[in-house]
Design a protein around this motif. Structure first.
Motif, PDB file in Angstrom:
ATOM      1  N   GLY A 195      -1.889  92.725  24.196  1.00 15.85           N
ATOM      2  CA  GLY A 195      -3.196  91.866  24.791  1.00 15.85           C
ATOM      3  C   GLY A 195      -3.031  91.036  25.332  1.00 15.85           C
ATOM      4  O   GLY A 195      -3.791  90.065  26.368  1.00 15.85           O
ATOM      5  N   ALA A 196      -2.205  89.711  24.639  1.00 18.27           N
ATOM      6  CA  ALA A 196      -1.629  88.878  25.261  1.00 18.27           C
ATOM      7  C   ALA A 196      -0.979  88.842  26.031  1.00 18.27           C
ATOM      8  O   ALA A 196      -1.227  87.915  27.077  1.00 18.27           O
ATOM      9  CB  ALA A 196      -0.882  88.141  24.171  1.00 18.27           C
ATOM     10  N   ALA A 197      -0.107  89.179  26.832  1.00 17.65           N
ATOM     11  CA  ALA A 197       0.437  89.827  27.626  1.00 17.65           C
ATOM     12  C   ALA A 197      -0.400  89.750  29.150  1.00 17.65           C
ATOM     13  O   ALA A 197      -1.353  90.598  29.404  1.00 17.65           O
ATOM     14  CB  ALA A 197       1.718  90.966  27.895  1.00 17.65           C
ATOM     15  N   GLY A 198       0.500  89.235  29.999  1.00 16.41           N
ATOM     16  CA  GLY A 198      -0.663  88.968  31.205  1.00 16.41           C
ATOM     17  C   GLY A 198      -0.661  89.878  31.592  1.00 16.41           C
ATOM     18  O   GLY A 198      -0.560  90.318  32.865  1.00 16.41           O
ATOM     19  N   ARG A 199       0.357  91.085  32.210  1.00 16.91           N
ATOM     20  CA  ARG A 199       0.635  91.996  32.603  1.00 16.91           C
ATOM     21  C   ARG A 199       0.787  93.959  32.010  1.00 16.91           C
ATOM     22  O   ARG A 199       1.219  93.584  31.023  1.00 16.91           O
ATOM     23  CB  ARG A 199       2.275  92.096  33.542  1.00 16.91           C
ATOM     24  CG  ARG A 199       3.284  92.363  32.859  1.00 16.91           C
ATOM     25  CD  ARG A 199       4.701  92.574  34.412  1.00 16.91           C
ATOM     26  NE  ARG A 199       4.597  93.456  34.412  1.00 16.91           N
ATOM     27  CZ  ARG A 199       5.715  93.261  34.239  1.00 16.91           C
ATOM     28  NH1 ARG A 199       7.101  92.670  35.178  1.00 16.91           N
ATOM     29  NH2 ARG A 199       6.416  94.569  34.974  1.00 16.91           N
ATOM     30  N   GLN A 200       0.375  95.071  32.410  1.00 12.46           N
ATOM     31  CA  GLN A 200       0.639  95.608  31.143  1.00 12.46           C
ATOM     32  C   GLN A 200       1.309  95.885  31.347  1.00 12.46           C
ATOM     33  O   GLN A 200       2.857  95.966  31.929  1.00 12.46           O
ATOM     34  CB  GLN A 200       0.210  96.530  32.624  1.00 12.46           C
ATOM     35  CG  GLN A 200      -1.465  97.234  32.860  1.00 12.46           C
ATOM     36  CD  GLN A 200      -1.661  97.955  33.640  1.00 12.46           C
ATOM     37  OE1 GLN A 200      -1.528  99.511  33.565  1.00 12.46           O
ATOM     38  NE2 GLN A 200      -3.230  98.210  33.631  1.00 12.46           N
ATOM     39  N   LEU A 201       2.107  96.717  29.711  1.00 15.84           N
ATOM     40  CA  LEU A 201       3.066  96.798  28.736  1.00 15.84           C
ATOM     41  C   LEU A 201       3.197  98.447  28.762  1.00 15.84           C
ATOM     42  O   LEU A 201       2.811  98.768  29.187  1.00 15.84           O
ATOM     43  CB  LEU A 201       3.220  96.056  28.115  1.00 15.84           C
ATOM     44  CG  LEU A 201       3.890  94.630  27.650  1.00 15.84           C
ATOM     45  CD1 LEU A 201       3.347  94.187  26.504  1.00 15.84           C
ATOM     46  CD2 LEU A 201       4.156  94.002  28.631  1.00 15.84           C
ATOM     47  N   THR A 202       4.659  98.657  29.122  1.00 21.80           N
ATOM     48  CA  THR A 202       5.670 100.071  28.732  1.00 21.80           C
ATOM     49  C   THR A 202       5.476  99.905  27.258  1.00 21.80           C
ATOM     50  O   THR A 202       6.359  99.072  26.734  1.00 21.80           O
ATOM     51  CB  THR A 202       6.325 100.915  29.617  1.00 21.80           C
ATOM     52  OG1 THR A 202       5.752 100.831  30.718  1.00 21.80           O
ATOM     53  CG2 THR A 202       6.703 101.948  29.558  1.00 21.80           C
TER      54      THR A 202
END
Ligand code: DC
Length: 447
Positions: A279-286
Motif C-alpha cells: 500500500g505504501a509503495a508507489g509502484r506495484q510489487l510482486t
C-alpha cells in the motif's frame, strides 16, 4: 517447469513423453521413480510397510532418470517396473511418508535444472507448486478402462472390461483419499479431458497452452510489465482501510526505482507487512508467499492475481530462487523478508543467506524497508488486529555487484548482513542509506 498430473489411464505418460520431445525438454516420469523403489523393495523381500527395515533399505538407494529411462542403483529398470505386480506394490508404498520423503527431493533436484516435464500425481501440488505451466489430465472411467484394455491386448494380455474398470476405480480412491500428496488438481492447472481426444490432439492443446504462457511471460520489449488492474483497485481499497485502522504513513517512497527490477527487503513482524508495504509503495510489487496459501480455494487465485508467487517453506527450495530471479528479470519490484519468518516488533534477526544470494545474482537495486508498529498492531499469535500507528520507511537503494572474487557463500552472507544493517539504520532513524556510520548491532531492540 511443466507439470502433468491426473488419474491412472488419463494418458499422462504418452502426453508427457510427446510434449517433452516436442519442446526438447527433459521428461521426469515420477510414477516410474516410485515403481523403481517398489521393485527394489520387492527384490529385497522387505514388507511394503513403514518400519526400520524399510528405512534402512531406502537410505542408500539411488534412483535417477535419464533420457526417459529410470535407473535403480545404476541399473536400467525402465521395462522391469512396468509389471502389474510392481504397480500393486507401488500403490502401497506411495502412501508412506518415508517413501515420499525419499523420492520428492530427487524429483525437485531434477526439476531445478529447468526445461522439464514432470508427470505423476502430485507434481503440480507438492513437487513443483511453482511450475510455470501445470496441466491436469482427466478422462471418464469408461474411456480410461477402454485404453487400459487396448494397452493390455497390445502386449498379448486380456482382461474383462469390468475387472479393469473396478481396478481403476480402486486406484482412483487410493490416489485421491490418501493422506500424503493426494491426487488433486493443482491451483491454476489447465484441465484437459482426454476422453475423446487422440494423443496428438492432447499434445497439440498442451503445446498451445505452453506457447501462450511463454508469450504472456515474456517481458515487454519496452517499458515495465503491464499494470495489473485488480491490484490497482485492491490497493486503493487496502490503503483506505489501512489508513483508517493504523493511520498508515510512509516516507522515502521516491527511493523505489520507478521502473525496472528492484528488490525490496523488509523486516517482518506481522501478516500485515505485505499489504502495508504494498500500500505504501508507489509502484506495484510482486510478493512471495508459502505454497499452501495457493491451495486455499478462492484465496489462492486471488493472491496469484495480486502478484503473489508460491514458494515452499520447508527444506531447500531451489525453485524459490528461480521464481524470485524470474520476477526481477521481468523488471518487477519484488518484496522479500530476508529474516524468513515473523518476529517481535523492533527486533531484527539475521537474514537468510538466500536473500544476499538473490541480491548478488540479480544485480538489482536493493531498497531497504522498515515497518514500524505492525508487530504491535497484529503480532503473531494474536487473533485480531488492534488499531496502532504504523509507518513504512523506504531507504536509499543499495547496490551489490556480482563480481567480488573470494568465497561466494561468504559474499552472500556479507550482503545479507549489510541488508539487515541498512534496515536497522531505518529503524534507528539514521537516514542516508549505506553511507552513514553503522550501529554496532542490528539484533537489539529499538527504544
Ligand atoms: O503413473 P504410474 O502408474 O506409473 O504410477 C505408479 C504408482 O505411483 C501409482 O500407484 C501412483 C503412484 N504415484 C504417486 O503416488 N505419485 C506420483 N507423483 C506418481 C505416481
Amino acid at each position: 517447469m511443466i507439470t502433468i498430473d491426473g488419474p491412472a489411464g488419463a494418458g499422462k505418460s504418452t502426453a508427457a513423453r510427446l510434449l517433452a520431445e516436442r519442446l526438447g525438454y527433459t521428461l521426469v516420469p515420477t510414477g516410474a521413480m516410485y515403481r523403481a523403489l517398489a521393485l527394489s523393495v520387492m527384490r529385497a523381500g522387505i514388507p511394503p510397510r513403514d518400519g526400520p527395515e524399510l528405512h534402512a533399505h531406502l537410505a542408500p538407494l539411488t534412483i535417477s532418470v535419464e533420457a526417459g529411462h529410470v535407473y535403480l542403483n545404476g541399473e536400467d529398470v525402465t521395462e522391469a517396473v512396468k509389471s502389474q505386480e510392481v504397480a500393486r506394490v507401488t500403490s502401497e508404498i506411495t502412501t508412506l511418508a518415508a517413501v515420499r520423503g525419499k523420492v520428492t527431493p530427487l524429483q525437485r533436484q531434477l526439476a531445478a535444472e529447468g526445461a522439464v516435464v514432470l508427470e505423476g500425481r502430485d507434481t503440480g501440488t507438492v513437487v513443483c507448486p511453482d511450475a510455470e505451466v501445470k496441466f491436469y489430465l482427466s478422462a471418464t472411467l469408461e474411456a480410461r478402462a477402454r485404453r487400459r484394455r487396448a494397452e493390455l491386448s497390445a502386449v498379448g494380455a486380456t482382461a474383462p472390461l469390468d475387472a479393469i474398470t473396478n481396478e481403476l476405480r480402486a486406484r482412483d480412491v487410493q490416489d485421491e483419499t490418501r493422506e500424503l500428496a493426494p491426487l488433486r488438481r493443482a491451483p491454476g492447472a489447465i484441465e484437459v479431458d482426454t476422453s475423446d481426444l487422440t494423443a496428438d490432439q492432447v499434445v497439440e492443446r498442451m503445446a498451445a497452452a505452453v506457447d501462450l504462457h511463454r508469450r504472456d511471460a515474456e517481458p515487454p520489449v519496452d517499458g515495465p510489465p503491464r499494470a495489473n488492474r485488480l491490484y490497482t483497485v485492491m490497493r486503493i481499497l487496502a490503503v483506505g482501510l489501512l489508513r483508517t485502522l493504523f493511520r498508515l504513513e510512509s516516507t522515502g517512497r521516491e527511493n523505489i526505482p520507478a521502473t525496472g527490477p528492484a528488490l525490496l527487503v523488509a523486516n517482518h513482524s506481522s501478516v500485515l507487512d505485505p499489504p502495508l508495504i504494498g500500500g505504501a509503495a508507489g509502484r506495484q510489487l510482486t510478493f512471495l508467499a508459502k505454497a499452501e496459501l495457493f491451495e486455499i480455494p478462492g484465496f489462492g487465485g486471488l493472491i496469484r492475481r495480486l502478484n503473489a508467487r508460491p514458494i515452499r517453506r520447508e527444506g531447500a527450495d531451489p525453485g524459490a530462487l528461480r521464481t524470485a530471479m524470474r520476477a526481477l528479470a521481468d523488471g518487477r519490484a519484488l518484496l522479500i523478508f530476508p529474516e524468513g519468518t515473523r518476529g517481535d516488533e523492533g527486533v531484527l534477526r539475521p537474514a537468510k543467506a538466500g536473500a544476499g544470494m538473490l541480491a548478488v545474482m540479480s544485480g538489482a537495486p536493493v531498497v531497504p524497508v522498515y515497518v514500524r508498529g505492525s508487530g504491535r498492531a497484529w503480532p503473531r499469535g494474536q487473533r485480531l488486529p488492534r488499531p496502532t500507528k504504523v509507518t513504512v520507511t523506504f531507504g536509499e537503494p543499495l547496490r551489490f555487484d556480482g563480481e567480488h572474487g573470494g568465497d561466494r557463500k561468504q559474499r552472500y552472507e556479507i550482503v545479507s548482513r549489510e541488508m539487515m544493517e541498512a534496515i536497522a539504520r531505518l529503524r534507528d532513524g539514521i537516514t542516508g542509506g549505506a553511507h552513514r556510520p553503522q550501529p554496532a548491532s542490528y539484533a537489539g531492540r529499538s527504544k
